[in-house]
Design an enzyme around this catalytic site. Structure first.
Site, PDB file in Angstrom:
ATOM      1  N   ARG A 136       0.871  -1.252  -0.212  1.00  0.00           N
ATOM      2  CA  ARG A 136       0.137  -0.194   0.032  1.00  0.00           C
ATOM      3  C   ARG A 136       0.993   1.139   0.096  1.00  0.00           C
ATOM      4  O   ARG A 136       1.988   1.193   0.716  1.00  0.00           O
ATOM      5  CB  ARG A 136      -0.888  -0.003   0.939  1.00  0.00           C
ATOM      6  N   ASP A 137       0.355   2.349  -0.946  1.00  0.00           N
ATOM      7  CA  ASP A 137       1.334   3.675  -0.911  1.00  0.00           C
ATOM      8  C   ASP A 137       1.252   4.230   0.466  1.00  0.00           C
ATOM      9  O   ASP A 137       0.190   4.162   1.340  1.00  0.00           O
ATOM     10  CB  ASP A 137       0.628   4.223  -1.991  1.00  0.00           C
ATOM     11  N   ILE A 138       2.415   4.709   0.831  1.00  0.00           N
ATOM     12  CA  ILE A 138       2.372   5.369   2.136  1.00  0.00           C
ATOM     13  C   ILE A 138       1.518   6.648   2.235  1.00  0.00           C
ATOM     14  O   ILE A 138       1.109   7.181   3.369  1.00  0.00           O
ATOM     15  CB  ILE A 138       3.959   5.516   2.439  1.00  0.00           C
ATOM     16  N   ASN A 170       4.530   6.485 -13.782  1.00  0.00           N
ATOM     17  CA  ASN A 170       5.194   7.879 -13.836  1.00  0.00           C
ATOM     18  C   ASN A 170       6.654   7.733 -14.317  1.00  0.00           C
ATOM     19  O   ASN A 170       7.386   6.921 -13.738  1.00  0.00           O
ATOM     20  CB  ASN A 170       4.932   8.887 -12.776  1.00  0.00           C
ATOM     21  N   VAL A 229      10.466   7.836  -7.252  1.00  0.00           N
ATOM     22  CA  VAL A 229      11.305   6.805  -6.664  1.00  0.00           C
ATOM     23  C   VAL A 229      11.595   6.178  -8.131  1.00  0.00           C
ATOM     24  O   VAL A 229      10.801   5.794  -8.879  1.00  0.00           O
ATOM     25  CB  VAL A 229      10.222   5.855  -5.867  1.00  0.00           C
ATOM     26  N   HIS A 282       7.495   1.300 -10.781  1.00  0.00           N
ATOM     27  CA  HIS A 282       6.170   0.845  -9.811  1.00  0.00           C
ATOM     28  C   HIS A 282       4.962   1.204 -10.741  1.00  0.00           C
ATOM     29  O   HIS A 282       4.770   2.310 -11.477  1.00  0.00           O
ATOM     30  CB  HIS A 282       6.457   1.607  -8.526  1.00  0.00           C
ATOM     31  N   HIS A 308       1.467   2.034 -10.184  1.00  0.00           N
ATOM     32  CA  HIS A 308       0.395   2.639  -9.105  1.00  0.00           C
ATOM     33  C   HIS A 308      -1.073   1.817  -9.765  1.00  0.00           C
ATOM     34  O   HIS A 308      -1.337   2.244 -10.688  1.00  0.00           O
ATOM     35  CB  HIS A 308      -0.110   4.092  -9.286  1.00  0.00           C
TER      36      HIS A 308
END
Ligand code: AMP
Length: 114
Positions: free
Chosen positions: A29-31, A87, A96, A100, A102
């Site tokens: 899970r994204d922070i 992205n 980052v 990744h 999303h």
């Protein structure tokens, strides 16, 4: 890579809310979630961008997208709809540099994105 945050999450050296882990991929899970469901799906191997990952290992790229789809099912957003976003580069807001995907869902997602 020794200075990569997401490599550290793959290694278990940095804690994360991991919802899936296998030899090739981790999903967590994204922070700082931007939607009720906001999960990052990443390869275990370090590649900076989706294009670099796809060039180096197209089969792994496909497995990551399939994994994102199965997580959308398990998170209950497959029917309502979801978005997979990657992205790339500073103009797109990549912060980052370990690729990744999303996975965003659980609310209406406007188009075009900002
Ligand atoms: P991007 O800006 O597209 O590179 O996305 C990076 C994402 O990583 C952002 O949505 C951050 O909120 C997320 N993030 C950064 N650090 C962590 C962490 N330790 N655990 C989970 N997500 C993180």
């Amino acid at each position: 890579m020794s200075d990569c945050l997401f490599c550290a999450i793959v290694a278990g050296d940095v804690p994360a809310d991991v919802i899936h882990r296998d030899d090739d991929a981790v999903a967590f899970r994204d922070i700082d979630p931007k939607a009720p469901v906001h999960i990052l799906v990443i390869p275990a191997a370090h590649h900076a961008t989706a294009a670099e990952l796809a060039a180096a290992d197209p089969a792994a790229t496909g497995r990551l997208l399939a994994l994102a789809g199965s997580i959308a099912e398990s998170e209950g957003v497959a029917d309502s709809g979801y978005r997979i976003v990657t992205n790339t580069g500073p103009g797109a807001g990549q912060s980052v540099h370990h690729v990744h995907f999303h996975l965003l869902g659980g609310r209406d997602l406007s188009w075009p994105p900002g």
